[in-house]
Design a protein around this motif. Structure first.
Motif, PDB file in Angstrom:
ATOM      1  N   ARG A   1       0.832  -1.206   0.000  1.00 51.77           N
ATOM      2  CA  ARG A   1       0.000   0.000   0.000  1.00 51.77           C
ATOM      3  C   ARG A   1       0.870   1.260   0.000  1.00 51.77           C
ATOM      4  N   SER A   2       1.942   1.236   0.785  1.00 56.50           N
ATOM      5  CA  SER A   2       2.800   2.423   0.890  1.00 56.50           C
ATOM      6  C   SER A   2       3.520   2.718  -0.416  1.00 56.50           C
ATOM      7  N   MET A   3       4.011   1.659  -1.069  1.00 54.71           N
ATOM      8  CA  MET A   3       4.798   1.850  -2.287  1.00 54.71           C
ATOM      9  C   MET A   3       3.945   1.787  -3.551  1.00 54.71           C
ATOM     10  N   GLN A   4       2.649   1.377  -3.373  1.00 54.20           N
ATOM     11  CA  GLN A   4       1.718   1.251  -4.497  1.00 54.20           C
ATOM     12  C   GLN A   4       2.272   0.297  -5.552  1.00 54.20           C
ATOM     13  N   VAL A   5       2.642  -0.893  -5.089  1.00 56.95           N
ATOM     14  CA  VAL A   5       3.178  -1.935  -5.963  1.00 56.95           C
ATOM     15  C   VAL A   5       2.425  -3.232  -5.689  1.00 56.95           C
ATOM     16  N   ASP A   6       2.772  -4.279  -6.451  1.00 59.54           N
ATOM     17  CA  ASP A   6       2.132  -5.565  -6.211  1.00 59.54           C
ATOM     18  C   ASP A   6       2.858  -6.316  -5.088  1.00 59.54           C
ATOM     19  N   ASP A   7       2.286  -7.447  -4.675  1.00 54.69           N
ATOM     20  CA  ASP A   7       2.851  -8.223  -3.569  1.00 54.69           C
ATOM     21  C   ASP A   7       4.265  -8.708  -3.870  1.00 54.69           C
ATOM     22  N   ALA A   8       4.493  -9.131  -5.105  1.00 59.59           N
ATOM     23  CA  ALA A   8       5.799  -9.673  -5.466  1.00 59.59           C
ATOM     24  C   ALA A   8       6.894  -8.619  -5.317  1.00 59.59           C
ATOM     25  N   THR A   9       6.581  -7.389  -5.749  1.00 67.68           N
ATOM     26  CA  THR A   9       7.563  -6.307  -5.642  1.00 67.68           C
ATOM     27  C   THR A   9       7.817  -5.949  -4.181  1.00 67.68           C
ATOM     28  N   ALA A  10       6.745  -5.886  -3.392  1.00 67.66           N
ATOM     29  CA  ALA A  10       6.893  -5.586  -1.965  1.00 67.66           C
ATOM     30  C   ALA A  10       7.727  -6.664  -1.279  1.00 67.66           C
ATOM     31  N   HIS A  11       7.470  -7.930  -1.642  1.00 71.75           N
ATOM     32  CA  HIS A  11       8.223  -9.044  -1.063  1.00 71.75           C
ATOM     33  C   HIS A  11       9.695  -8.956  -1.456  1.00 71.75           C
ATOM     34  N   TYR A  12       9.977  -8.581  -2.675  1.00 66.02           N
ATOM     35  CA  TYR A  12      11.362  -8.466  -3.153  1.00 66.02           C
ATOM     36  C   TYR A  12      12.128  -7.430  -2.338  1.00 66.02           C
TER      37      TYR A  12
END
Length: 230
Positions: free
Chosen positions: A190-201
């Protein structure tokens, strides 16, 4: 001389002697012969010797390793602190009058943010009087990766380890870690406005530190903008 030797091979006599020995002497006695080892390893004798220096009332639980009983120094004991919102290692160090580094070392963590993936922290005991007539529980803390005698200040392990769905949670961190990581990833997404995979990376390359993950993402975003990729 023979009568003295016979006395030292009598279980009842050995038991009377060993009941008065401290832990280090019991450990040495267990190395003399098979008979002495058998008596010196008796659970009742070992437990009594373990409790004696601190005047413990009870020590509950069976250690995963027999070597647990060979050390009853103050460092073998720890307070179980259930982590709540707003806790930090520094604030807990002040609360319990211990050193920040001692808390980190006991819990096998060097990261401040690492505590939020756990249900509890082990706190070193700075005042031996806390153990007077206390009840401690022998537990393997899988997060800290150590076996300790745990002192609960809030009603015992059953109260502290009950999860929100009413089931009993032991010191295992696997399910708790997974749920906590999902919450962190959702927050990063939510903070970075990205998908789960990107946040996990980004969380992975930041060694689980959400702030570092956001900082790295911001740096990459600025670089891409500067290069004309975004």
């Amino acid at each position: 001389m023979n009568s003295h030797f016979s006395a030292l091979t009598c279980r009842d006599t050995l038991r009377l002697i060993f009941e008065k020995l401290p832990i280090p002497d019991l450990a040495r006695s267990s190395c003399v012969c098979r008979l002495w080892n058998s008596v010196a390893s008796d659970q009742e004798i070992v437990t009594r010797a373990f409790k004696a220096p601190w005047n413990l009332k009870h020590i509950i639980g069976k250690p995963a390793s027999g070597n647990f009983w060979r050390d009853n120094s103050l460092g073998k004991f720890a307070i179980s602190h259930r982590i709540v919102r707003g806790d930090s290692i520094a604030s807990l160090a002040v609360k319990y009058s211990v050193q920040v580094m001692d808390i980190k070392r006991l819990n096998n963590t060097m990261s401040e943010h690492g505590i939020y993936s756990r249900e509890r922290l082990l706190i070193p005991i700075s005042n031996p009087e806390m153990l007077l007539q206390a009840t401690c529980y022998v537990e393997v803390d899988t997060c800290a990766k150590r076996e300790v005698a745990v002192l609960y200040l809030e009603g015992g392990p059953e109260l502290q380890k009950t999860t929100s769905n009413g089931s009993s949670s032991t010191s295992s961190c696997s399910s708790t870690d997974l749920q906590s990581k999902k919450r962190v990833i959702e927050s990063l997404r939510r903070s970075m406005q990205v998908d789960d995979a990107t946040a996990h990376y980004y969380l992975t390359i930041a060694d689980g530190d959400p702030r570092a993950a956001i900082s790295q993402f911001s740096q990459d975003l600025r670089w891409e903008t500067h290069q004309g990729f975004a």
